[in-house]
Design an enzyme around this catalytic site. Structure first.
Site, PDB file in Angstrom:
ATOM      1  N   HIS A 299      62.876  30.686 -29.574  1.00 20.26           N
ATOM      2  CA  HIS A 299      63.903  29.835 -30.163  1.00 20.26           C
ATOM      3  C   HIS A 299      65.264  30.063 -29.495  1.00 20.26           C
ATOM      4  CE1 HIS A 299      65.704  28.265 -34.269  1.00 20.26           C
ATOM      5  NE2 HIS A 299      66.193  27.629 -33.218  1.00 20.26           N
TER       6      HIS A 299
ATOM      7  N   ARG B 219      77.430  34.559 -34.078  1.00 18.97           N
ATOM      8  CA  ARG B 219      77.731  35.098 -32.750  1.00 18.97           C
ATOM      9  C   ARG B 219      78.393  36.473 -32.781  1.00 18.97           C
ATOM     10  NH1 ARG B 219      78.971  29.754 -29.003  1.00 18.97           N
ATOM     11  NH2 ARG B 219      77.351  28.477 -29.978  1.00 18.97           N
TER      12      ARG B 219
ATOM     13  N   TYR C 155      70.157  23.737 -42.532  1.00 20.40           N
ATOM     14  CA  TYR C 155      69.039  24.286 -41.753  1.00 20.40           C
ATOM     15  C   TYR C 155      68.012  24.962 -42.668  1.00 20.40           C
ATOM     16  CZ  TYR C 155      71.119  23.735 -37.037  1.00 20.40           C
ATOM     17  OH  TYR C 155      71.622  23.237 -35.853  1.00 20.40           O
TER      18      TYR C 155
ATOM     19  N   HIS D  84      63.130  21.129 -36.883  1.00 16.19           N
ATOM     20  CA  HIS D  84      64.522  21.594 -36.730  1.00 16.19           C
ATOM     21  C   HIS D  84      65.480  20.444 -36.970  1.00 16.19           C
ATOM     22  CE1 HIS D  84      67.902  23.857 -35.357  1.00 16.19           C
ATOM     23  NE2 HIS D  84      67.199  24.784 -34.731  1.00 16.19           N
TER      24      HIS D  84
ATOM     25  N   GLU E 260      67.389  32.662 -31.572  1.00 17.57           N
ATOM     26  CA  GLU E 260      68.321  31.531 -31.596  1.00 17.57           C
ATOM     27  C   GLU E 260      69.673  31.926 -31.001  1.00 17.57           C
ATOM     28  OE1 GLU E 260      69.261  29.522 -35.340  1.00 17.57           O
ATOM     29  OE2 GLU E 260      69.012  27.594 -34.367  1.00 17.57           O
TER      30      GLU E 260
HETATM   31 ZN   LIG Z   1      67.691  26.384 -33.563  1.00 12.15          ZN
END
Ligand SMILES: [Zn+2]
Length: 338
Positions: A6, A289, A195, A179, A283
């Protein structure tokens, strides 16, 4: 060999955003705007620059070998404009992923987005899937269960609307990651609630309908650790018993990635979900992040959690490598080194 199932191209060169901005402006001014595919001005050097300091550096630092790579999910924007808008944008995005994989064949393997559009027939998505797999060597697709961007007014996954796409995925022997893209409904935060809600919703649609019985070879990857599903495994099993839904049959079509950004979440995932249905994923570079101040490590450095989880070497090997190869039979391993 550690395969990350991913990854998205979230660090695209500026020419990508510029092309999309111009397209979005044109279709906002005239909702019937068709336009043309035109050119997306991106050089190979810009692609290299965009990856060297980001995904490629993180692969090296964190010790993963290969990332299954698709266009930036939040930018798929299937709700933007009309069918033509989605088609031209999708073709460019998929061609860009092909270029990335040509430049770094050892590091990335291509997964496509589809030109979905609210109310449009599914045929365009079937055609693009076929083009990507047969003509461009793609090994899977991202399927958006809600192309409206958070309004859920389209057909559920079990509806006959989707069946030509499920048939094509089976025929080509490629899996789909379920997704969604960005939410344009302000009730939802894109990566926080939309999500995870979509992941959970997709699993329930498979479970309650049993439609996968008609597609023995259909394989869905449920990203973001499966949304609420592993945490509520008992609720879903219990409902299945009450309603005569075939829980095990549903789960046999579903794989859950490891994009859960803390150790306790991964510990729960690997304890609850059968090892055979878990795929390593991070991901990165994506939704989260930063560095976790409690651990001093990046939240999305998910390999660290798998390394630390209570797993046998065989289970770890299944999650890091073997399961991904089973789910993506078109993935060639070992990779050709550049
Ligand atoms: Zn994704």
């Amino acid at each position: 060999m550690i395969i990350d199932c991913h990854g998205h191209y979230t660090t695209t060169p500026p020419g990508v955003g510029r092309w999309r901005d111009a397209q979005t402006a044109a279709v906002t001014a005239d909702p019937a705007h068709v336009g043309a595919k035109g050119e997306m001005a991106v050089t190979d050097d810009e692609i290299r620059q965009s990856l060297e300091g980001a995904q490629l550096r993180l692969q090296r630092e964190r010790g993963s070998d290969l990332t299954i790579f698709s266009p930036r999910a939040s930018w798929m924007g299937h709700h933007v404009g009309n069918e033509h808008t989605s088609r031209f944008w999708t073709e460019h995005q998929n061609e860009l992923i092909r270029r990335v994989c040509d430049l770094y064949p050892a590091n990335f393997a291509p997964v496509c987005q589809l030109p979905q559009s609210p109310g449009a027939p599914i045929d365009g998505s079937v055609a693009e899937l076929e083009r990507c797999v047969n003509e461009m060597g793609f090994i899977g697709a991202n399927v958006n269960p809600d192309p409206t961007g958070g309004f859920w007014t389209g057909a559920p996954l079990w509806d006959r609307y989707w069946w030509p796409l499920w048939e094509k995925l089976c025929e080509l022997d490629v899996p789909a990651m379920i997704h969604v893209s960005a939410a344009c409904n302000e009730q939802f935060h894109t990566t926080g609630s939309h999500y995870l809600g979509a992941d959970t919703t997709a699993v329930m649609q498979v479970l309650t309908s049993g439609f996968t019985r008609d597609f023995p070879n259909l394989r869905f990857i449920i990203p973001h650790g499966g949304g609420a599903v592993p945490y509520h495994w008992g609720r879903f099993r219990g409902m299945a018993l009450d309603n005569n839904w075939d829980f095990d049959e549903a789960v046999s079509h579903l794989w859950f990635d490891t994009c859960v950004y803390h150790q306790a979440g991964i510990d729960l995932l690997v304890r609850v979900v059968p090892t055979s249905q878990i795929l390593f994923g991070s991901e990165m570079v994506g939704a989260v992040r930063g560095v976790d101040p409690e651990t001093g490590h990046y939240f999305d450095d998910t390999k660290r959690y798998i390394d630390a989880a209570a797993l046998t070497d065989a289970q770890r090997q299944a999650i890091f490598t073997d399961n991904v190869q089973r789910v993506f039979p078109r993935l060639q391993v070992p990779r050709e080194q550049p």
